[in-house]
Design a protein around this motif. Structure first.
Motif, PDB file in Angstrom:
ATOM      1  N   SER A 178       0.249  -1.096   0.112  1.00 56.74           N
ATOM      2  CA  SER A 178      -0.169   0.152  -0.158  1.00 56.74           C
ATOM      3  C   SER A 178       0.961   1.081   0.436  1.00 56.74           C
ATOM      4  O   SER A 178       1.808   1.385   0.666  1.00 56.74           O
ATOM      5  N   LYS A 179       0.420   2.159  -0.582  1.00 54.44           N
ATOM      6  CA  LYS A 179       0.883   3.631  -0.432  1.00 54.44           C
ATOM      7  C   LYS A 179       1.144   4.477   0.917  1.00 54.44           C
ATOM      8  O   LYS A 179       1.503   5.578   0.904  1.00 54.44           O
ATOM      9  N   PHE A 180       0.487   3.418   1.730  1.00 62.36           N
ATOM     10  CA  PHE A 180      -0.081   4.736   3.420  1.00 62.36           C
ATOM     11  C   PHE A 180       0.227   3.828   4.284  1.00 62.36           C
ATOM     12  O   PHE A 180       0.627   2.469   4.168  1.00 62.36           O
ATOM     13  N   ARG A 181       1.045   4.075   4.880  1.00 64.69           N
ATOM     14  CA  ARG A 181       2.217   3.781   5.716  1.00 64.69           C
ATOM     15  C   ARG A 181       0.941   2.982   6.637  1.00 64.69           C
ATOM     16  O   ARG A 181       1.669   1.590   7.363  1.00 64.69           O
ATOM     17  N   LEU A 182       0.635   4.069   7.568  1.00 65.71           N
ATOM     18  CA  LEU A 182      -0.282   3.270   8.985  1.00 65.71           C
ATOM     19  C   LEU A 182      -1.076   1.565   7.216  1.00 65.71           C
ATOM     20  O   LEU A 182      -1.139   0.945   9.145  1.00 65.71           O
ATOM     21  N   VAL A 183      -1.443   1.605   6.737  1.00 63.59           N
ATOM     22  CA  VAL A 183      -1.379   0.389   6.472  1.00 63.59           C
ATOM     23  C   VAL A 183      -0.956  -0.509   6.174  1.00 63.59           C
ATOM     24  O   VAL A 183      -1.026  -1.847   6.325  1.00 63.59           O
ATOM     25  N   ILE A 184       0.590  -0.618   6.020  1.00 57.61           N
ATOM     26  CA  ILE A 184       1.572  -1.507   5.334  1.00 57.61           C
ATOM     27  C   ILE A 184       1.786  -1.823   6.918  1.00 57.61           C
ATOM     28  O   ILE A 184       1.921  -3.059   7.144  1.00 57.61           O
ATOM     29  N   LYS A 185       1.648  -0.666   7.719  1.00 58.07           N
ATOM     30  CA  LYS A 185       2.363  -1.110   9.342  1.00 58.07           C
ATOM     31  C   LYS A 185       1.208  -2.341  10.144  1.00 58.07           C
ATOM     32  O   LYS A 185       1.468  -2.969  10.560  1.00 58.07           O
ATOM     33  N   THR A 186       0.181  -2.190   9.390  1.00 63.81           N
ATOM     34  CA  THR A 186      -0.877  -2.675  10.249  1.00 63.81           C
ATOM     35  C   THR A 186      -1.129  -3.956   9.336  1.00 63.81           C
ATOM     36  O   THR A 186      -0.617  -5.462  10.472  1.00 63.81           O
ATOM     37  N   ALA A 187      -0.317  -4.059   8.402  1.00 63.83           N
ATOM     38  CA  ALA A 187      -0.631  -5.652   7.626  1.00 63.83           C
ATOM     39  C   ALA A 187      -0.102  -6.643   8.327  1.00 63.83           C
ATOM     40  O   ALA A 187       0.955  -7.263   8.409  1.00 63.83           O
ATOM     41  N   LEU A 188       2.016  -5.438   8.456  1.00 65.90           N
ATOM     42  CA  LEU A 188       2.696  -6.478   9.260  1.00 65.90           C
ATOM     43  C   LEU A 188       2.555  -6.997  10.184  1.00 65.90           C
ATOM     44  O   LEU A 188       3.259  -8.179  10.280  1.00 65.90           O
ATOM     45  N   LYS A 189       2.184  -5.791  11.341  1.00 58.65           N
ATOM     46  CA  LYS A 189       1.428  -6.281  13.251  1.00 58.65           C
ATOM     47  C   LYS A 189       0.500  -8.015  12.087  1.00 58.65           C
ATOM     48  O   LYS A 189       1.330  -8.807  13.390  1.00 58.65           O
ATOM     49  N   LEU A 190      -0.215  -7.953  11.731  1.00 60.33           N
ATOM     50  CA  LEU A 190      -1.365  -9.222  11.909  1.00 60.33           C
ATOM     51  C   LEU A 190      -0.299  -9.569  10.941  1.00 60.33           C
ATOM     52  O   LEU A 190      -0.666 -10.378  11.615  1.00 60.33           O
TER      53      LEU A 190
END
Length: 136
Positions: free
Chosen positions: A26-38
């Motif tokens: 994703s181009k959105f850092r928060l989405v990336i970070k959440t996906a990585l955490k999950l």
């Protein structure tokens, strides 16, 4: 073992794991970070989930005509990334996934794919960086 409500459902539904891996691009850092955490929680839940993640990574990247782990490597090779937490999550996901692979052939297949994309240079750059949060 970490208990997460609904984890069995996710384990039984590979498209969900694939979707989470797609979100890493994703181009959105928060989405990336959440996906990585999950994905980290998913991999830590049971060692066999490492294979499910690897299958998802291969399915997504093969369908896009890219080498395995390209979404993660794109994050790690991004020179403009100032979000060290995101980089730590990405490296942790790689490490935990590789650590959960019991047979050498599968392990080296994944490592070879990462090496072809320059993981060694990424590690050298991050270890030698003055802003490396892992050196403290």
């Amino acid at each position: 073992m970490l208990y997460v409500d609904g984890m069995t459902g996710i384990m039984d539904h590979p498209p969900t794991v694939q979707w989470l891996y797609v979100l890493v691009a994703s181009k959105f850092r928060l989405v990336i970070k959440t996906a990585l955490k999950l994905l980290l929680i998913f991999v830590e839940y049971v060692e066999s989930n490492c294979f499910l993640l690897i299958q998802a990574v291969h399915a997504v990247d093969n369908s896009n005509g890219e080498p395995p782990w390209s979404n993660i490597m794109r994050l790690l090779t991004d020179r403009d990334s100032t979000d060290t937490e995101l980089l730590i999550y990405a490296m942790s996901l790689l490490n935990k996934t590789l650590n959960g692979i019991p047979d050498q052939d599968s392990y080296y297949d994944q490592v070879d794919a990462l090496e072809e994309q320059g993981i060694a240079a990424v590690i050298r750059r991050n270890v030698s960086s003055k802003s490396n949060p892992l050196q403290s």
